[in-house]
Design an enzyme around this catalytic site. Structure first.
Site, PDB file in Angstrom:
ATOM      1  N   SER A 129       0.809  -1.225   0.000  1.00  0.00           N
ATOM      2  CA  SER A 129       0.000   0.000   0.000  1.00  0.00           C
ATOM      3  C   SER A 129       0.839   1.271   0.000  1.00  0.00           C
ATOM      4  O   SER A 129       1.902   1.335   0.628  1.00  0.00           O
ATOM      5  CB  SER A 129      -0.869  -0.020   1.265  1.00  0.00           C
ATOM      6  OG  SER A 129      -1.386   1.254   1.528  1.00  0.00           O
ATOM      7  N   GLU A 131       0.185   3.641   1.741  1.00  0.00           N
ATOM      8  CA  GLU A 131       0.251   4.076   3.146  1.00  0.00           C
ATOM      9  C   GLU A 131       1.642   3.795   3.733  1.00  0.00           C
ATOM     10  O   GLU A 131       2.030   4.412   4.724  1.00  0.00           O
ATOM     11  CB  GLU A 131      -0.860   3.359   3.939  1.00  0.00           C
ATOM     12  CG  GLU A 131      -1.012   3.748   5.396  1.00  0.00           C
ATOM     13  CD  GLU A 131      -1.649   5.126   5.658  1.00  0.00           C
ATOM     14  OE1 GLU A 131      -2.305   5.693   4.758  1.00  0.00           O
ATOM     15  OE2 GLU A 131      -1.469   5.635   6.787  1.00  0.00           O
ATOM     16  N   TYR A 155      -1.449   0.482  10.602  1.00  0.00           N
ATOM     17  CA  TYR A 155      -1.715  -0.201   9.323  1.00  0.00           C
ATOM     18  C   TYR A 155      -0.516  -0.066   8.387  1.00  0.00           C
ATOM     19  O   TYR A 155      -0.049  -1.043   7.803  1.00  0.00           O
ATOM     20  CB  TYR A 155      -2.974   0.389   8.677  1.00  0.00           C
ATOM     21  CG  TYR A 155      -3.189  -0.061   7.240  1.00  0.00           C
ATOM     22  CD1 TYR A 155      -3.764  -1.289   6.965  1.00  0.00           C
ATOM     23  CD2 TYR A 155      -2.795   0.745   6.167  1.00  0.00           C
ATOM     24  CE1 TYR A 155      -3.949  -1.708   5.645  1.00  0.00           C
ATOM     25  CE2 TYR A 155      -2.974   0.342   4.855  1.00  0.00           C
ATOM     26  CZ  TYR A 155      -3.555  -0.886   4.597  1.00  0.00           C
ATOM     27  OH  TYR A 155      -3.726  -1.305   3.301  1.00  0.00           O
TER      28      TYR A 155
HETATM   29  P1  NAP Z   1     -11.344  -4.770   2.150  1.00  0.00           P
HETATM   30  O1  NAP Z   1     -12.533  -4.469   1.322  1.00  0.00           O
HETATM   31  O2  NAP Z   1     -11.284  -4.298   3.557  1.00  0.00           O
HETATM   32  O3  NAP Z   1     -11.144  -6.363   2.133  1.00  0.00           O
HETATM   33  C1  NAP Z   1     -10.270  -6.995   3.026  1.00  0.00           C
HETATM   34  C2  NAP Z   1     -10.558  -8.467   3.018  1.00  0.00           C
HETATM   35  O4  NAP Z   1      -9.683  -9.116   3.974  1.00  0.00           O
HETATM   36  C3  NAP Z   1     -11.986  -8.857   3.427  1.00  0.00           C
HETATM   37  O5  NAP Z   1     -12.408  -9.903   2.601  1.00  0.00           O
HETATM   38  C4  NAP Z   1     -11.801  -9.336   4.856  1.00  0.00           C
HETATM   39  O6  NAP Z   1     -12.771 -10.260   5.253  1.00  0.00           O
HETATM   40  C5  NAP Z   1     -10.457 -10.020   4.751  1.00  0.00           C
HETATM   41  N1  NAP Z   1      -9.814 -10.249   6.039  1.00  0.00           N
HETATM   42  C6  NAP Z   1      -9.699  -9.402   7.088  1.00  0.00           C
HETATM   43  N2  NAP Z   1      -9.070 -10.023   8.108  1.00  0.00           N
HETATM   44  C7  NAP Z   1      -8.797 -11.280   7.701  1.00  0.00           C
HETATM   45  C8  NAP Z   1      -8.186 -12.409   8.299  1.00  0.00           C
HETATM   46  N3  NAP Z   1      -7.717 -12.369   9.555  1.00  0.00           N
HETATM   47  N4  NAP Z   1      -8.097 -13.552   7.597  1.00  0.00           N
HETATM   48  C9  NAP Z   1      -8.567 -13.604   6.322  1.00  0.00           C
HETATM   49  N5  NAP Z   1      -9.157 -12.590   5.695  1.00  0.00           N
HETATM   50  C10 NAP Z   1      -9.257 -11.434   6.387  1.00  0.00           C
HETATM   51  O7  NAP Z   1     -10.009  -4.234   1.435  1.00  0.00           O
HETATM   52  P2  NAP Z   1      -9.746  -3.914  -0.117  1.00  0.00           P
HETATM   53  O8  NAP Z   1      -9.972  -2.468  -0.332  1.00  0.00           O
HETATM   54  O9  NAP Z   1     -10.429  -4.924  -0.946  1.00  0.00           O
HETATM   55  O10 NAP Z   1      -8.177  -4.123  -0.192  1.00  0.00           O
HETATM   56  C11 NAP Z   1      -7.599  -5.390  -0.530  1.00  0.00           C
HETATM   57  C12 NAP Z   1      -6.159  -5.424  -0.057  1.00  0.00           C
HETATM   58  O11 NAP Z   1      -5.422  -4.370  -0.668  1.00  0.00           O
HETATM   59  C13 NAP Z   1      -5.974  -5.221   1.442  1.00  0.00           C
HETATM   60  O12 NAP Z   1      -4.869  -5.992   1.845  1.00  0.00           O
HETATM   61  C14 NAP Z   1      -5.648  -3.740   1.574  1.00  0.00           C
HETATM   62  O13 NAP Z   1      -4.913  -3.503   2.750  1.00  0.00           O
HETATM   63  C15 NAP Z   1      -4.829  -3.533   0.314  1.00  0.00           C
HETATM   64  N6  NAP Z   1      -4.845  -2.188  -0.257  1.00  0.00           N
HETATM   65  C16 NAP Z   1      -6.034  -1.570  -0.526  1.00  0.00           C
HETATM   66  C17 NAP Z   1      -6.037  -0.322  -1.118  1.00  0.00           C
HETATM   67  C18 NAP Z   1      -7.328   0.389  -1.440  1.00  0.00           C
HETATM   68  O14 NAP Z   1      -7.272   1.622  -1.685  1.00  0.00           O
HETATM   69  N7  NAP Z   1      -8.455  -0.301  -1.512  1.00  0.00           N
HETATM   70  C19 NAP Z   1      -4.815   0.307  -1.449  1.00  0.00           C
HETATM   71  C20 NAP Z   1      -3.625  -0.366  -1.177  1.00  0.00           C
HETATM   72  C21 NAP Z   1      -3.652  -1.632  -0.597  1.00  0.00           C
HETATM   73  P3  NAP Z   1     -14.093  -9.769   6.048  1.00  0.00           P
HETATM   74  O15 NAP Z   1     -14.983  -9.164   5.005  1.00  0.00           O
HETATM   75  O16 NAP Z   1     -14.589 -11.023   6.618  1.00  0.00           O
HETATM   76  O17 NAP Z   1     -13.634  -8.760   7.060  1.00  0.00           O
HETATM   77  O1  G4F Z   2     -10.764   6.598   2.864  1.00  0.00           O
HETATM   78  P1  G4F Z   2      -9.718   6.545   3.901  1.00  0.00           P
HETATM   79  O2  G4F Z   2     -10.078   5.917   5.197  1.00  0.00           O
HETATM   80  O3  G4F Z   2      -8.449   5.848   3.221  1.00  0.00           O
HETATM   81  P2  G4F Z   2      -6.893   5.797   3.607  1.00  0.00           P
HETATM   82  O4  G4F Z   2      -6.671   6.096   5.040  1.00  0.00           O
HETATM   83  O5  G4F Z   2      -6.159   6.648   2.635  1.00  0.00           O
HETATM   84  O6  G4F Z   2      -6.577   4.247   3.378  1.00  0.00           O
HETATM   85  C1  G4F Z   2      -6.987   3.564   2.205  1.00  0.00           C
HETATM   86  O7  G4F Z   2      -5.991   3.706   1.228  1.00  0.00           O
HETATM   87  C2  G4F Z   2      -4.732   3.058   1.531  1.00  0.00           C
HETATM   88  C3  G4F Z   2      -3.799   3.333   0.343  1.00  0.00           C
HETATM   89  O8  G4F Z   2      -3.132   4.544   0.537  1.00  0.00           O
HETATM   90  C4  G4F Z   2      -4.999   1.585   1.710  1.00  0.00           C
HETATM   91  F1  G4F Z   2      -3.820   0.931   1.905  1.00  0.00           F
HETATM   92  C5  G4F Z   2      -5.943   1.374   2.868  1.00  0.00           C
HETATM   93  O9  G4F Z   2      -6.216  -0.022   2.993  1.00  0.00           O
HETATM   94  C6  G4F Z   2      -7.246   2.104   2.577  1.00  0.00           C
HETATM   95  O10 G4F Z   2      -7.866   1.458   1.504  1.00  0.00           O
HETATM   96  O11 G4F Z   2      -9.186   8.020   4.239  1.00  0.00           O
HETATM   97  C7  G4F Z   2      -8.725   8.885   3.226  1.00  0.00           C
HETATM   98  C8  G4F Z   2      -8.548  10.286   3.810  1.00  0.00           C
HETATM   99  C9  G4F Z   2      -7.720  10.332   5.100  1.00  0.00           C
HETATM  100  O12 G4F Z   2      -6.831  11.413   5.037  1.00  0.00           O
HETATM  101  C10 G4F Z   2      -8.745  10.585   6.194  1.00  0.00           C
HETATM  102  O13 G4F Z   2      -8.229  11.294   7.314  1.00  0.00           O
HETATM  103  O14 G4F Z   2      -9.830  10.786   4.163  1.00  0.00           O
HETATM  104  C11 G4F Z   2      -9.744  11.419   5.431  1.00  0.00           C
HETATM  105  N1  G4F Z   2     -11.092  11.432   6.026  1.00  0.00           N
HETATM  106  C12 G4F Z   2     -11.785  12.571   6.330  1.00  0.00           C
HETATM  107  N2  G4F Z   2     -12.956  12.249   6.894  1.00  0.00           N
HETATM  108  C13 G4F Z   2     -11.824  10.369   6.407  1.00  0.00           C
HETATM  109  C14 G4F Z   2     -13.001  10.894   6.943  1.00  0.00           C
HETATM  110  N3  G4F Z   2     -11.592   9.045   6.313  1.00  0.00           N
HETATM  111  C15 G4F Z   2     -12.562   8.201   6.760  1.00  0.00           C
HETATM  112  N4  G4F Z   2     -12.367   6.855   6.645  1.00  0.00           N
HETATM  113  N5  G4F Z   2     -13.729   8.662   7.312  1.00  0.00           N
HETATM  114  C16 G4F Z   2     -14.000  10.009   7.436  1.00  0.00           C
HETATM  115  O15 G4F Z   2     -15.035  10.393   7.933  1.00  0.00           O
END
Ligand code: NAP
Ligand code: G4F
Length: 332
Positions: A129, A131, A155
């Site tokens: 990520s 992050e 995270y």
């Molecule tokens: P998500 O919607 O939160 O999905 C995460 C998945 O992991 C869910 O299916 C969850 O299952 C499962 N999980 C959580 N804890 C687990 C455990 N202990 N054992 C097995 N499975 C578990 O996340 P996403 O947005 O699809 O992201 C997919 C991956 O990419 C994650 O690793 C995330 O950190 C990474 N990532 C995401 C972004 C982004 O912007 N979306 C960016 C960079 C990296 P449940 O539904 O049962 O909780």
């Molecule tokens: O949507 P967010 O919670 O995403 P964040 O923290 O960027 O993380 C996501 O992206 C990562 C990749 O860079 C992934 F690895 C991670 O798994 C996840 O998918 O927050 C985005 C921004 C932050 O700056 C937060 O402070 O939005 C700001 N924010 C403002 N109000 C909020 C809110 N975030 C959340 N979740 N909820 C609010 O009410």
């Protein structure tokens, strides 16, 4: 010729569901792991429609339970493993830091061990990520594969540890294990407690008269937002590359949370300032201020380009939440 087999952890998540769909379209046999929920209806809502499209299995397992991982990896003997399972919410990682570390780090190690001992010729994708960079930025304002990594959340720290152990296993054991360093990617399937889904849902609800206001945290952080459908294509391409490596996947654009509000409310000709409030409870103990990814290396090496731009992403999310509300109203 027999079909290629893919095994996905985090199948029930946003990315797991889109990736399964993409691989099924590419004629893979797709197997995934899901966790047991007490509310059985909620555990596979994002993928239940895929059983008709050929999804083979969604078996119970957990990254923290090596016996389940070993059992599933031995059963499937996959050609490709995608480790998407994680505690993926940054703010919540401050509330549950140990669970976050256990799942994201030890869970990855558990899967790597199963991979190394059971099917070492498979290709392995780790969901790393942006992050991990924290507030480090190169002099041109971008983060790229070579930028220093100094995460600012439990995270981010967990993802950096997992990233390192994946590289270590690649180098130590000659495994095809790659890290996709993905910047934020969103979609109509994004969990409703991430900021884009919260805003898209809020704008649609306010426009339909279902809600009066929307409460957020920091409006002045910047993120590089893309569409999850585009980013799962990149995951697959990373595992088809001729060698394992690290790849940044990003839109190359950075927008503030405020910009996202402006675009989402603007879809209805509304001014977000009339509806959006702030509450410190949604702020973070330490904030990552700005992300903007340079994905030039991946675009060239993988021949990958995103289909969606920022406005198309916002429109897809807002219109999809509007449809959902209207369907719910019809069914009520
Ligand atoms: P998500 O919607 O939160 O999905 C995460 C998945 O992991 C869910 O299916 C969850 O299952 C499962 N999980 C959580 N804890 C687990 C455990 N202990 N054992 C097995 N499975 C578990 O996340 P996403 O947005 O699809 O992201 C997919 C991956 O990419 C994650 O690793 C995330 O950190 C990474 N990532 C995401 C972004 C982004 O912007 N979306 C960016 C960079 C990296 P449940 O539904 O049962 O909780
Ligand atoms: O949507 P967010 O919670 O995403 P964040 O923290 O960027 O993380 C996501 O992206 C990562 C990749 O860079 C992934 F690895 C991670 O798994 C996840 O998918 O927050 C985005 C921004 C932050 O700056 C937060 O402070 O939005 C700001 N924010 C403002 N109000 C909020 C809110 N975030 C959340 N979740 N909820 C609010 O009410």
């Amino acid at each position: 010729m027999s079909k290629r087999k893919a095994f996905i952890t985090g199948l029930s998540g946003q990315d797991g569901s889109y990736l399964a769909e993409h691989l099924l379209e590419k004629d893979y046999e797709v197997y995934g792991m899901i966790r047991r929920h007490s509310d059985a209806e909620s555990q596979d809502t994002r993928v239940v429609h895929l059983f008709d499209k050929g999804l083979i299995e969604a078996d119970y397992g957990d990254l923290l339970d090596p016996s389940s991982i070993n059992r599933l990896v031995a059963l499937v003997k996959p050609d490709e493993i995608y480790n998407l399972g994680a505690q993926s919410h940054v703010r919540i990682s401050f509330d549950i830091p140990q669970f976050t570390m256990q799942t994201n780090v030890v869970g990855t190690l558990n899967l790597l061990e199963a991979y190394r001992t059971i099917c070492p010729t498979a290709h392995f994708y780790q969901a790393s990520s942006s992050e991990m960079f924290g507030n480090e930025i190169d002099s041109d304002g971008f983060q790229r594969e070579t930028t220093a990594m100094k995460p600012v959340s439990p995270y981010g720290c967990s993802k950096l540890a997992a990233y390192c152990i994946v590289r270590n296993y690649r180098n130590s054991y000659g495994l095809f294990a790659s890290n996709g360093i993905l910047f934020n990617h969103e979609s109509p399937r994004r969990g409703a407690n991430f900021v884009t889904a919260k805003i898209a849902r809020g704008a649609a609800a306010i426009n339909l008269g279902l809600q009066d206001a929307l409460t957020l945290g920091n409006l002045d952080s910047y993120r590089d937002w893309g569409h999850a459908k585009d980013y799962v294509r990149a995951m697959h391409l990373i595992l088809q590359h001729h060698e394992p490596d690290e790849f940044v996947i990003s839109s190359k654009e950075s927008h503030s949370v405020r910009d996202f509000c402006h675009a989402a409310f603007g879809y209805y000709d509304l001014d977000y300032k009339d509806y959006v409030k702030q509450d410190p409870k949604f702020m973070r103990p330490e904030e990552l201020k700005k992300l903007q990814g340079d994905s030039s290396k991946s675009r060239k090496a993988l021949d990958w380009e995103p289909d969606y731009n920022f406005s198309e992403l916002v429109e897809d999310m807002v219109s999809s939440w509007e449809s959902r509300f209207k369907t719910e109203a019809r069914e009520a």
